[in-house]
Design an enzyme around this catalytic site. Structure first.
Site, PDB file in Angstrom:
ATOM      1  N   LYS A   1      -4.224  -1.243  15.923  1.00 13.18           N
ATOM      2  CA  LYS A   1      -5.008  -0.436  14.999  1.00 13.18           C
ATOM      3  C   LYS A   1      -6.173   0.559  15.425  1.00 13.18           C
ATOM      4  CE  LYS A   1      -2.531  -1.082  11.118  1.00 13.18           C
ATOM      5  NZ  LYS A   1      -1.981  -0.361  10.524  1.00 13.18           N
TER       6      LYS A   1
ATOM      7  N   ILE B   1       0.717  -1.139  -0.037  1.00 12.30           N
ATOM      8  CA  ILE B   1      -0.215  -0.021  -0.042  1.00 12.30           C
ATOM      9  C   ILE B   1       0.867   1.198   0.004  1.00 12.30           C
ATOM     10  CG2 ILE B   1      -1.614   1.370   1.441  1.00 12.30           C
ATOM     11  CD1 ILE B   1      -2.881  -1.653   2.315  1.00 12.30           C
TER      12      ILE B   1
ATOM     13  N   ASP C   1      14.188   2.755  11.039  1.00 11.80           N
ATOM     14  CA  ASP C   1      13.390   1.806  11.728  1.00 11.80           C
ATOM     15  C   ASP C   1      12.447   2.766  12.488  1.00 11.80           C
ATOM     16  OD1 ASP C   1      12.065   0.305  13.364  1.00 11.80           O
ATOM     17  OD2 ASP C   1      13.986  -0.655  14.404  1.00 11.80           O
ATOM     18  N   VAL C   2      10.932   2.968  12.033  1.00  5.44           N
ATOM     19  CA  VAL C   2      10.320   3.897  12.276  1.00  5.44           C
ATOM     20  C   VAL C   2       9.976   3.561  13.977  1.00  5.44           C
ATOM     21  CG1 VAL C   2       8.835   4.373  10.300  1.00  5.44           C
ATOM     22  CG2 VAL C   2       8.192   2.630  11.920  1.00  5.44           C
TER      23      VAL C   2
ATOM     24  N   TYR D   1      -1.721  -6.687  17.009  1.00  7.43           N
ATOM     25  CA  TYR D   1      -2.028  -5.773  15.592  1.00  7.43           C
ATOM     26  C   TYR D   1      -3.331  -5.180  15.890  1.00  7.43           C
ATOM     27  CZ  TYR D   1      -2.539  -5.227  10.646  1.00  7.43           C
ATOM     28  OH  TYR D   1      -2.961  -4.308   9.522  1.00  7.43           O
TER      29      TYR D   1
HETATM   30  N1  NAD Z   1      -2.362  -5.699   3.141  1.00 10.47           N
HETATM   31  C1  NAD Z   1      -3.710  -5.681   3.872  1.00 10.47           C
HETATM   32  O1  NAD Z   1      -4.386  -6.610   3.877  1.00 10.47           O
HETATM   33  C2  NAD Z   1      -3.818  -4.679   5.133  1.00 10.47           C
HETATM   34  C3  NAD Z   1      -4.968  -4.549   5.529  1.00 10.47           C
HETATM   35  C4  NAD Z   1      -5.549  -3.443   6.488  1.00 10.47           C
HETATM   36  C5  NAD Z   1      -4.411  -2.546   6.640  1.00 10.47           C
HETATM   37  N2  NAD Z   1      -2.999  -2.762   6.222  1.00 10.47           N
HETATM   38  C6  NAD Z   1      -2.030  -1.608   6.660  1.00 10.47           C
HETATM   39  O2  NAD Z   1      -1.478  -1.138   5.333  1.00 10.47           O
HETATM   40  C7  NAD Z   1      -0.100  -1.090   5.832  1.00 10.47           C
HETATM   41  C8  NAD Z   1       1.090  -1.377   4.790  1.00 10.47           C
HETATM   42  O3  NAD Z   1       0.645  -2.986   4.522  1.00 10.47           O
HETATM   43  P1  NAD Z   1       1.247  -3.803   3.403  1.00 10.47           P
HETATM   44  O4  NAD Z   1       0.142  -4.763   3.065  1.00 10.47           O
HETATM   45  O5  NAD Z   1       1.292  -2.607   2.274  1.00 10.47           O
HETATM   46  O6  NAD Z   1       2.394  -4.282   3.937  1.00 10.47           O
HETATM   47  P2  NAD Z   1       3.780  -4.502   3.398  1.00 10.47           P
HETATM   48  O7  NAD Z   1       4.777  -5.346   4.161  1.00 10.47           O
HETATM   49  O8  NAD Z   1       3.643  -4.627   1.931  1.00 10.47           O
HETATM   50  O9  NAD Z   1       4.627  -3.019   3.369  1.00 10.47           O
HETATM   51  C9  NAD Z   1       5.010  -2.472   4.504  1.00 10.47           C
HETATM   52  C10 NAD Z   1       6.287  -1.984   4.501  1.00 10.47           C
HETATM   53  O10 NAD Z   1       6.668  -1.338   5.836  1.00 10.47           O
HETATM   54  C11 NAD Z   1       7.984  -1.293   5.949  1.00 10.47           C
HETATM   55  N3  NAD Z   1       8.420  -1.603   7.338  1.00 10.47           N
HETATM   56  C12 NAD Z   1       8.098  -2.670   8.370  1.00 10.47           C
HETATM   57  N4  NAD Z   1       8.842  -2.458   9.428  1.00 10.47           N
HETATM   58  C13 NAD Z   1       9.312  -1.357   9.200  1.00 10.47           C
HETATM   59  C14 NAD Z   1       9.964  -0.480  10.092  1.00 10.47           C
HETATM   60  N5  NAD Z   1      10.294  -0.649  11.616  1.00 10.47           N
HETATM   61  N6  NAD Z   1      10.374   0.817   9.972  1.00 10.47           N
HETATM   62  C15 NAD Z   1      10.418   1.102   8.700  1.00 10.47           C
HETATM   63  N7  NAD Z   1       9.654   0.578   7.655  1.00 10.47           N
HETATM   64  C16 NAD Z   1       9.323  -0.784   8.087  1.00 10.47           C
HETATM   65  C17 NAD Z   1       8.502  -2.963   5.298  1.00 10.47           C
HETATM   66  O11 NAD Z   1       9.697  -3.047   5.021  1.00 10.47           O
HETATM   67  C18 NAD Z   1       7.598  -2.567   4.016  1.00 10.47           C
HETATM   68  O12 NAD Z   1       8.149  -2.017   3.038  1.00 10.47           O
HETATM   69  C19 NAD Z   1       0.037  -1.295   7.203  1.00 10.47           C
HETATM   70  O13 NAD Z   1      -0.087  -0.377   8.220  1.00 10.47           O
HETATM   71  C20 NAD Z   1      -0.969  -2.527   7.438  1.00 10.47           C
HETATM   72  O14 NAD Z   1      -1.297  -2.787   8.692  1.00 10.47           O
HETATM   73  C21 NAD Z   1      -2.837  -3.721   5.360  1.00 10.47           C
END
Ligand code: NAD
Length: 263
Positions: free
Chosen positions: A157, A16, A61-62, A153
């Site tokens: 959220k 995302i 690292d956030v 998680y």
């Molecule tokens: N995919 C889903 O089904 C879904 C649904 C609802 C909400 N979300 C939310 O959307 C967001 C993105 O999810 P996604 O599915 O794209 O995940 P993803 O794993 O594809 O992307 C997450 C990114 O965050 C980075 N990351 C992880 N830990 C980190 C840290 N400590 N510091 C810096 N960067 C870090 C990872 O390297 C990765 O590039 C998240 O907040 C997730 O909770 C996802």
């Protein structure tokens, strides 16, 4: 430095966050990808830059407040002050029980998902306060609304939703809007891996939505871009579901009396 407005996307190297980086670049922002995965971030930044928009990756690292402060200063120096911030960085877990969970993993998830959001909103929010303008979009989830068996998680959220509301009020007087989006399941790399490993059941997922399709990462990016834009200039403190009707369908479709068209 660039004369474009700057959009900062944590987690912008994947899923995302990546789709949002590409969409906000198309909207005319210069892009700062803030991510642990520098190699993948470089690929995304290179592909955005190839389209003519400045894009840089900043390894961070956030969960580490000092690291986030360092990177915020670096982004301001190299590109300019943040005009938009999207906090997409997060860890996505497997189902577990509270009595059995690994407390180190629990702690790490809170540090990345919740505290990471706090750290980035503080560091980049200060740049926005100084200029009396900005828009922040945090990543909520359908987990922000209802209990699901993900003990770090899921409440994390929900906490991000409340944090978003608090920030909306605190930063509103500086002309900064703070909103959240709540995606349902989106087929990004972590979800795809969990479906393939049997940790998520695609049939069950599809059975609790109103629409017969899940949102694409670009659908979430579109909602985020809207919330960042001037078209949303009176919208702050909201949690916008982008959920293919999950909120409406999840109770309806599991009703004990059955669903009318299945009888
Ligand atoms: N995919 C889903 O089904 C879904 C649904 C609802 C909400 N979300 C939310 O959307 C967001 C993105 O999810 P996604 O599915 O794209 O995940 P993803 O794993 O594809 O992307 C997450 C990114 O965050 C980075 N990351 C992880 N830990 C980190 C840290 N400590 N510091 C810096 N960067 C870090 C990872 O390297 C990765 O590039 C998240 O907040 C997730 O909770 C996802």
């Amino acid at each position: 430095m660039t004369d474009k407005q700057i959009a900062v996307i944590t987690g912008g190297a994947s899923g995302i966050g990546e789709a949002t980086a590409r969409r906000l670049a198309a909207d005319g922002y210069a892009i700062a990808i803030v991510d642990m995965n520098e190699a993948r971030g470089e690929e995304v930044a290179a592909s955005i830059s190839a389209g003519g928009t400045p894009a840089k990756v900043f390894r961070c690292d956030v969960a580490n407040a000092a690291d986030v402060d360092r990177v915020a200063a670096e982004v301001e120096k190299q590109l300019g002050p943040a005009r938009a911030l999207v906090t997409s960085a997060a860890l996505i877990p497997n189902t577990e029980g509270i009595m059995d969970m690994d407390m180190d993993a629990h702690e790490r998830m809170w540090q990345v998902n919740y505290h990471g959001t706090v750290h980035t909103c503080r560091a980049f929010g200060r740049q926005m306060i100084a200029r009396k303008q900005g828009a922040i979009v945090t990543l909520g989830s359908i987990n922000s609304y209802l209990p699901l068996p993900l003990p770090a998680y899921n409440p994390g959220k929900a906490a991000i939703q409340r944090l978003t509301q608090l920030l909306a009020v605190e930063l509103g007087r500086h002309g900064i809007r703070v909103n959240s989006v709540a995606p349902t399941y989106v087929m990004t790399p972590p979800l795809r891996a969990k479906v393939e490993s049997g940790h998520r059941d695609l049939g069950k997922i599809m059975s609790v939505h109103a629409l017969d399709r899940l949102p694409e990462p670009g659908d979430i990016a579109n909602a985020i871009a809207f919330l960042c834009s001037d078209q949303a200039s009176s919208i702050t403190g909201v949690l916008l579901p982008v959920d293919a009707g999950w909120l409406s369908a999840v109770s309806y479709k599991t009703y004990a009396g059955g669903v009318p068209w299945e009888q």
